[in-house]
Design an enzyme around this catalytic site. Structure first.
Site, PDB file in Angstrom:
ATOM      1  N   ALA A 300       0.813  -1.214   0.000  1.00  0.00           N
ATOM      2  CA  ALA A 300       0.000   0.000   0.000  1.00  0.00           C
ATOM      3  C   ALA A 300       0.846   1.262   0.000  1.00  0.00           C
ATOM      4  O   ALA A 300       0.291   2.368   0.017  1.00  0.00           O
ATOM      5  CB  ALA A 300      -0.929  -0.008   1.215  1.00  0.00           C
ATOM      6  N   ASP A 301       2.169   1.132  -0.014  1.00  0.00           N
ATOM      7  CA  ASP A 301       3.050   2.295   0.105  1.00  0.00           C
ATOM      8  C   ASP A 301       3.762   2.609  -1.208  1.00  0.00           C
ATOM      9  O   ASP A 301       4.825   3.225  -1.207  1.00  0.00           O
ATOM     10  CB  ASP A 301       4.073   2.063   1.218  1.00  0.00           C
TER      11      ASP A 301
END
Length: 425
Positions: A300-301
């Site tokens: 998610a980064d």
């Protein structure tokens, strides 16, 4: 007014200035503008006679510096303001991402063929440096080094000579980035090493990584060595290659690197590749693969600073991928994607409609995107097995590796199942 000379290897390309008000400006030198073979330092800073003002040049130059706690701790160690980009580059800008160096007007850069004196680190010395990094990121103000890397994670540019980790001599080009395990999260070395290895097994163009264990009387830690893609060794001589991340290329400040805060979207990333890549077909395909891969592993980064352009002798290309990690392994992390897929940021909604939206934003056909998703998801289980073999019987956290691997396989199967549906979600 204060000045720093900006060097591109042995070429003096321009001048970074700071007004008394603190505002930055940058200008190319006429001699550099006349050299048609010399590239601009950024897509967002094309070669031009007129100087670039503060708002125009800040995203690129500030984007060379560490972020968050790494920046504030480095500034404290140096005795300067963390918001003073000029002062930070003055103290840290000898070895940055890409090919640039920032030097006072009375200093000249050393030749790449200079005699360097890297400092070899035994296990005890390396452990001492790793313990120093939390309070002195990048060894700021220590040992005559002027090193900088972007990002909020602790890391250190190093040289690896015959397998031995060394501190570079002053102004010496580093060859690797050393990333210690994150102290408050479990198995981050194993996680990133596994994700990078898995990506390579699936055919993605990634930076080379090696996970290592350091075991001394002071304790036991793990760390990751990442081979720098912006450095190249020719006949035993290390040369810097220029690069910039997507935020820098798009003129977006690092503090806005997430799409939800104004950072790059998938559409902007694909549009950028079409605009500047000398081989856009290959690079668009690679960017598609990593977008799919990040969904599969639960990264998610993957924000705008985790993708870069590499300035090769043949022109701009998408750089090998780095900073790949399964962030969903950590319950405290927000699982929402840094860049939306279509108009969705949650894995549970990554169905046909989301991927059709993604294909439209990327300028690709949905059948092409769907076929590539199916190809990758169907290979994940075997690739995970091959990646796991790299860590067997080496003393790493096998339980975490198994958990991460199993979750990746499960997500791949779920994604494949979603796209076998014949109607929208």
């Amino acid at each position: 007014m204060k000045h720093l000379n900006v060097w591109f290897g042995q070429l003096l390309l321009g001048e970074l200035a700071q007004e008394d008000t603190g505002q930055l400006s940058f200008r190319y030198l006429p001699s550099y503008l006349e050299d048609l073979s010399a590239p601009a330092i950024s897509v967002s800073l094309p070669k031009a006679e007129a100087p670039f003002g503060h708002q125009a040049c800040l995203p690129f130059f500030d984007g060379l510096l560490p972020e968050s706690f790494q920046r504030s701790a480095a500034a404290q160690a140096l005795g300067i303001s963390e918001g003073n980009t000029f002062a930070m580059l003055d103290r840290l800008g000898g070895e940055v991402a890409g090919a640039l160096a920032f030097l006072p007007p009375d200093e000249l850069p050393k030749s790449a063929k200079a005699s360097w004196a890297p400092v070899s680190l035994d296990d005890v010395s390396l452990m001492e440096i790793l313990s120093e990094l939390p309070v002195r990121p990048l060894l700021a103000g220590s040992r005559g080094l002027r090193l900088s890397l972007a990002g909020a994670q602790s890391k250190l540019p190093v040289c690896v000579v015959n397998g031995q980790v060394c501190l570079p001599g002053p102004e010496q080009p580093s060859t690797h980035i050393l990333k210690p395990a994150m102290p408050k999260l479990s198995a981050t070395t194993e996680n990133e090493a596994f994700a990078m290895t898995l990506a390579a097994e699936l055919g993605l163009h990634t930076a080379k990584v090696e996970a290592r264990i350091l075991d001394t009387d002071k304790g036991r830690v793990t760390y990751l060595l990442v081979e720098r893609c912006d450095r190249i060794c020719v006949d035993g001589v290390v040369h810097r290659l220029h690069q910039e991340d997507f935020c820098q290329a798009l003129g977006i400040p690092s503090i806005w690197k997430y799409q939800g805060e104004g950072g790059p979207s998938m559409k902007q990333c694909f549009d950028l590749i079409r605009q500047v890549s000398t081989l856009p077909g290959l690079d668009l395909s690679s960017l598609l693969d990593v977008a799919i891969f990040n969904v599969i592993i639960g990264n998610a980064d993957a924000h705008g600073k985790n993708f870069s352009l590499l300035y090769t002798k043949d022109g701009l290309r998408l750089a090998p991928f780095y900073d790949l990690m399964s962030t969903i392994h950590y319950p405290g992390f927000d699982p929402s994607f840094a860049m939306k897929v279509g108009d969705q940021s949650a894995f549970e909604r990554m169905g046909i409609l989301a991927w059709k939206g993604f294909a439209k934003h990327a300028g690709l056909t949905y059948p092409y995107v769907r076929n590539r998703i199916m190809e990758l998801t169907q290979r994940v289980q075997a690739a995970c097995g091959l990646a796991r073999v790299r860590f067997e019987a080496r003393g790493f956290d096998d339980a975490s590796l198994e958990q991460i691997s199993n979750r990746v396989v499960e997500r791949a199967e779920r994604l494949e199942g979603k796209l076998k549906m014949t109607s929208g979600d």
